[in-house]
Design an enzyme around this catalytic site. Structure first.
Site, PDB file in Angstrom:
ATOM      1  N   ASP A 161       0.834  -1.201   0.000  1.00  0.00           N
ATOM      2  CA  ASP A 161       0.000   0.000   0.000  1.00  0.00           C
ATOM      3  C   ASP A 161       0.872   1.255   0.000  1.00  0.00           C
ATOM      4  O   ASP A 161       1.837   1.349   0.770  1.00  0.00           O
ATOM      5  CB  ASP A 161      -0.900   0.043   1.235  1.00  0.00           C
ATOM      6  N   ASP A 190      -0.518  -3.393  -4.479  1.00  0.00           N
ATOM      7  CA  ASP A 190      -1.807  -3.540  -3.821  1.00  0.00           C
ATOM      8  C   ASP A 190      -2.546  -2.201  -3.876  1.00  0.00           C
ATOM      9  O   ASP A 190      -2.617  -1.592  -4.922  1.00  0.00           O
ATOM     10  CB  ASP A 190      -1.618  -4.045  -2.390  1.00  0.00           C
ATOM     11  N   ASP A 194      -5.373   2.515   1.726  1.00  0.00           N
ATOM     12  CA  ASP A 194      -6.148   1.472   2.402  1.00  0.00           C
ATOM     13  C   ASP A 194      -6.327   1.782   3.886  1.00  0.00           C
ATOM     14  O   ASP A 194      -5.409   2.270   4.553  1.00  0.00           O
ATOM     15  CB  ASP A 194      -5.439   0.118   2.269  1.00  0.00           C
ATOM     16  N   ARG A 243     -12.050  -0.239  -6.822  1.00  0.00           N
ATOM     17  CA  ARG A 243     -11.845   0.271  -5.456  1.00  0.00           C
ATOM     18  C   ARG A 243     -11.533   1.770  -5.444  1.00  0.00           C
ATOM     19  O   ARG A 243     -10.437   2.194  -5.062  1.00  0.00           O
ATOM     20  CB  ARG A 243     -10.744  -0.498  -4.732  1.00  0.00           C
TER      21      ARG A 243
END
Length: 531
Positions: A161, A190, A194, A243
């Site tokens: 992340d 990734d 997050d 996302r």
């Protein structure tokens, strides 16, 4: 260097030359440089000030950032770290100290509070090195680029992340940053942004997220639904597979963002999440809003959005697109005021303001970029959100009346299933001491201010609290706020210990926030009653 910091470095076996080698210099204290003004949910639950009022340190390596954190007097001592140059694995090493918990190859903001990281000069680039925030509060990250952080391959950092938060994180403002990857999971990357395992009161504003398989998420699984109160505004998401963000539980406010080339899906509300989605501009994208890849439904209130060449999938057992007209299926109340640009001008205003090294420009709420000194708070333009009567109310400030005896009824703090936590604690004290029925034990913050909370597994109704200082102690608690932690509403404010009465409120967690004190404030008991 300031003499106090040099002394601490020397005590650790370092020399002034060592400090210079890791890129650490210091300046006199100054105000935090978050001059555009914090916005969104990061203004709630006490607000986000970062390192305001603390010492300013300049760092050009990751090791120097860690050293700045580790050389503070405590883990909550305010600090502003001005970063320039390129931070990478080669110059990011673990540094040890009583006020930090760092690691090699990743910027660790762990078990700390009151920190600002600000890019200055010609820019600050975190190259393949992610920023990890864990068990921390009151953090500002501004005007930096984080790129190509990997979770597999080499080198790896922060679980892949760019910026990741987890495990009891509160009050974070990420502003004017650029987060980018060079591919998706198969290439080793990734998420860009997050949040998981209890992260609340966060704002991502005026930022660019691009060239990634995953923009970001709130909640790591369908059972991780304890995070929320997140604001996303005036950001550019471009060339992202999915996302933008993925929501699991909680509340998100998503407005005035520009979405371009969302390749598979966009805002994915799942597992009971509720999103207010307004005045965004979606272009050349697919399935920009809905519940995708699960049968655990999420919800949205959508208005004022522009769909420019957006395509939609057909509904299915695990696909519930909001399109083509995006009707709302819930309502979401926002507790703060905000300036809402018309969706038609979002592409232009976001292009002028979003990302690192844009001069920290912001929108004035009338589709016009302005300099930071005339930021949102200086522009009382068209205000969106609830009317004042719908906002959390603040009761008049009052000092409690000292009460040597408890109110009648059951002390809910001692009930089965009750617990306690807080923002910080001094050595030798414990959160649980405020609910053990003893005036001999106590909690004290690590500094002059701090939060202590009582919490329950399900809603209880509370109308009265009693704050008791330890036996033989009085007068150390100055001003305070009593807060409904679930909503951020201030139930009462005042000064001194004693009995506090307020309108009966159903909640799961109540917070006593000490905002000033004389000496080291101490709370022996935090009692709560239904009447």
């Amino acid at each position: 260097m300031k003499r106090s910091v040099v002394v601490r470095l020397l005590a650790a076996g370092a020399t002034a030359a060592t400090a210079a080698a890791i890129g650490l210099t210091l300046q006199v204290p100054q105000a935090a440089a978050a001059v555009g003004g914090v916005t969104g949910y990061a203004t709630q639950n006490g607000g986000t000030t970062g390192g305001a009022g603390g010492q300013t340190v300049q760092a050009s390596t990751g090791t120097a950032i860690h050293a700045a954190l580790c050389n503070r007097a405590s883990s909550s001592t305010p600090i502003i770290i001005q970063v320039s140059g390129t931070i990478n694995h080669g110059n990011t090493a673990k540094v040890s100290g009583s006020s930090c918990n760092t690691a090699d190859g990743v910027i660790e903001l762990k078990e700390i509070s009151n920190v600002t990281i600000l890019g200055v000069g010609s820019g600050a680039i975190f190259d393949q090195v992610g920023i990890h925030i864990r068990d921390s509060s009151n953090i500002i990250i501004q005007n930096v680029t984080v790129r190509n952080v990997k979770k597999s391959g080499s080198p790896t950092s922060n679980g892949g992340d760019a910026i990741g938060m987890e495990s009891t994180v509160r009050r974070v403002w990420v502003d004017h940053v650029t987060l980018e990857a060079s591919g998706g999971e198969s290439e080793g990357y990734d998420g860009l942004f997050d949040m998981k395992n209890d992260v609340e009161y966060v704002t991502l504003s005026y930022s660019i997220l691009r060239n990634s398989g995953r923009g970001g998420l709130i909640g790591s699984s369908e059972t991780d639904t304890g995070s929320g109160y997140i604001t996303f505004h005036h950001n550019l998401y471009t060339n992202i597979d999915s996302r933008t963000p993925l929501l699991r539980g909680g509340i998100a406010h998503i407005y005035n963002n520009h979405y371009v080339s969302l390749n598979e899906s966009g805002i994915n509300s799942r597992a009971g999440a509720r999103a207010k989605v307004e005045n965004n501009y979606f272009k050349n994208s697919k399935d920009v809003l809905g519940t995708f890849y699960t049968d655990a439904a999420g919800y949205w209130q959508a208005s004022g959005n522009i769909l420019d060449n957006v395509t939609w999938s057909s509904p299915g057992s695990d696909t519930n697109p909001a399109g083509p007209s995006m009707p709302s299926n819930t309502t979401v109340s926002i507790p703060y005021s905000y300036s809402l640009d018309a969706a038609s001008c979002v592409p232009n205003v976001v292009a002028a303001t979003a990302g690192a090294n844009k001069g920290l420009q912001v929108s004035n709420g009338s589709c016009t970029p302005v300099s930071p000194t005339a930021g949102p708070s200086a522009s009382p333009t068209r205000t969106a959100g609830p009317s004042p009567s719908a906002s959390p109310t603040r009761s008049p400030s009052t000092s409690p009346t000292a009460s040597p005896n408890p109110p009648s009824g059951t002390n809910l703090s001692l009930a089965s299933g009750a617990g306690a936590d807080g923002s910080s604690k001094a050595d030798g004290t414990s959160y649980g001491n405020v609910r053990d029925g003893s005036l001999s034990t106590y909690w004290s913050p690590s500094g002059a201010t701090g939060d202590i909370s009582v919490k329950w597994g399900s809603n209880v109704t509370v109308a009265r609290a009693v704050i008791r200082e330890p036996s033989g102690t009085s007068g150390s608690i100055g001003s305070w706020q009593l807060i409904n932690y679930d909503t951020g509403a201030v139930l009462k404010s005042g000064s001194g210990a004693g009995t506090i009465t307020f309108t009966a409120t159903s909640l799961k967690k109540i917070t006593f926030r000490i905002t000033s004190s004389s000496g080291a404030p101490k709370v022996a008991e935090f009692e709560t009653y239904a009447s």
